[in-house]
Motif scaffolding. Structure first.
Motif, mmCIF file in Angstrom:
data_model
loop_
_atom_site.group_PDB
_atom_site.id
_atom_site.type_symbol
_atom_site.label_atom_id
_atom_site.label_comp_id
_atom_site.label_asym_id
_atom_site.label_seq_id
_atom_site.Cartn_x
_atom_site.Cartn_y
_atom_site.Cartn_z
ATOM 1 N N ALA A 218 0.835 -1.199 0.000
ATOM 2 C CA ALA A 218 0.000 0.000 0.000
ATOM 3 C C ALA A 218 0.870 1.249 0.000
ATOM 4 O O ALA A 218 0.361 2.360 -0.073
ATOM 5 N N SER A 219 2.186 1.070 0.039
ATOM 6 C CA SER A 219 3.116 2.190 0.073
ATOM 7 C C SER A 219 2.948 3.080 -1.153
ATOM 8 O O SER A 219 2.720 2.598 -2.257
ATOM 9 N N GLU A 220 3.090 4.358 -0.945
ATOM 10 C CA GLU A 220 3.057 5.307 -2.061
ATOM 11 C C GLU A 220 4.458 5.562 -2.597
ATOM 12 O O GLU A 220 4.631 6.314 -3.543
ATOM 13 N N ASP A 221 5.454 4.915 -1.992
ATOM 14 C CA ASP A 221 6.845 5.167 -2.361
ATOM 15 C C ASP A 221 7.587 3.836 -2.548
ATOM 16 O O ASP A 221 8.412 3.455 -1.724
ATOM 17 N N PRO A 222 7.290 3.093 -3.651
ATOM 18 C CA PRO A 222 7.936 1.794 -3.851
ATOM 19 C C PRO A 222 9.412 1.960 -4.209
ATOM 20 O O PRO A 222 9.823 3.014 -4.708
ATOM 21 N N PRO A 223 10.222 0.933 -3.948
ATOM 22 C CA PRO A 223 11.633 0.993 -4.317
ATOM 23 C C PRO A 223 11.788 1.143 -5.832
ATOM 24 O O PRO A 223 11.051 0.515 -6.591
ATOM 25 N N GLU A 224 12.739 1.942 -6.253
ATOM 26 C CA GLU A 224 12.978 2.139 -7.685
ATOM 27 C C GLU A 224 13.522 0.858 -8.299
ATOM 28 O O GLU A 224 14.259 0.112 -7.670
ATOM 29 N N GLY A 225 13.111 0.612 -9.539
ATOM 30 C CA GLY A 225 13.626 -0.526 -10.284
ATOM 31 C C GLY A 225 12.934 -1.839 -10.001
ATOM 32 O O GLY A 225 13.327 -2.866 -10.544
ATOM 33 N N GLU A 226 11.917 -1.841 -9.160
ATOM 34 C CA GLU A 226 11.212 -3.074 -8.833
ATOM 35 C C GLU A 226 9.806 -3.027 -9.424
ATOM 36 O O GLU A 226 9.167 -1.975 -9.454
ATOM 37 N N SER A 227 9.335 -4.175 -9.872
ATOM 38 C CA SER A 227 7.944 -4.304 -10.305
ATOM 39 C C SER A 227 7.069 -4.014 -9.088
ATOM 40 O O SER A 227 7.413 -4.394 -7.960
ATOM 41 N N PHE A 228 5.929 -3.357 -9.291
ATOM 42 C CA PHE A 228 5.118 -2.916 -8.148
ATOM 43 C C PHE A 228 3.628 -3.090 -8.430
ATOM 44 O O PHE A 228 3.149 -2.739 -9.509
ATOM 45 N N LEU A 229 2.922 -3.656 -7.471
ATOM 46 C CA LEU A 229 1.462 -3.721 -7.479
ATOM 47 C C LEU A 229 0.960 -3.061 -6.203
ATOM 48 O O LEU A 229 1.413 -3.391 -5.109
ATOM 49 N N HIS A 230 0.024 -2.150 -6.360
ATOM 50 C CA HIS A 230 -0.510 -1.399 -5.225
ATOM 51 C C HIS A 230 -1.676 -2.170 -4.596
ATOM 52 O O HIS A 230 -2.511 -2.718 -5.305
ATOM 53 N N LYS A 231 -1.689 -2.232 -3.252
ATOM 54 C CA LYS A 231 -2.827 -2.798 -2.530
ATOM 55 C C LYS A 231 -3.927 -1.750 -2.452
ATOM 56 O O LYS A 231 -3.606 -0.581 -2.229
ATOM 57 N N PRO A 232 -5.203 -2.099 -2.589
ATOM 58 C CA PRO A 232 -5.720 -3.436 -2.889
ATOM 59 C C PRO A 232 -5.335 -3.863 -4.304
ATOM 60 O O PRO A 232 -5.217 -3.038 -5.207
ATOM 61 N N LEU A 233 -5.139 -5.162 -4.459
ATOM 62 C CA LEU A 233 -4.571 -5.703 -5.684
ATOM 63 C C LEU A 233 -5.573 -5.801 -6.821
ATOM 64 O O LEU A 233 -6.736 -6.131 -6.618
#
Length: 123
Positions: free
Chosen positions: A93-108
């Motif tokens: 649910a983070s608004e600040d994901p690590p750079e360079g990583e694939s990201f899916l926001h919760k809720p999925l």
């Protein structure tokens, strides 16, 4: 003639401290034909990876967890050559994901999740 394995898809490792979400992801992925490993924090996941056979084709990783966070686990994965090659998708649910990583926001978004899993683990 050698028998073929029943499941040619690589397993998925779900790392999340939320037991309800972890169980829901396991059920969803198993219903779609994937084998699933689960861990409730980064340290448990690293220990599991040392003995996982076969190795997962994808790690679904939460960021905010006790004992060892997702970011700490990412750093540890990059230190071990065999583990660094496993694709990671951050599920947070983070608004600040690590750079360079694939990201899916919760809720999925289930369709997006299954697309990522299929691409990494086979369909």
């Amino acid at each position: 003639m050698t028998p073929e394995p029943s499941n040619r898809r690589a397993p998925v490792l779900v790392v999340d401290d939320d037991i309800e979400l972890r169980d829901a992801l396991r059920d969803l992925l198993e219903e779609n034909g994937y084998d699933v490993y689960c861990a409730e924090n980064g340290q448990e996941a690293l220990n599991l990876l040392k003995r996982a056979d076969p190795a997962p084709g994808l790690i679904l990783l939460d960021l905010m967890m006790p004992v060892m966070s997702g970011q700490e686990m990412l750093a540890a994965l990059k230190q071990v050559h065999a583990l660094a090659a496993i694709p990671v998708t951050i599920v947070s649910a983070s608004e600040d994901p690590p750079e360079g990583e694939s990201f899916l926001h919760k809720p999925l978004d289930v369709e997006a999740l299954l697309g990522i899993v299929e691409k990494a683990c086979g369909g």
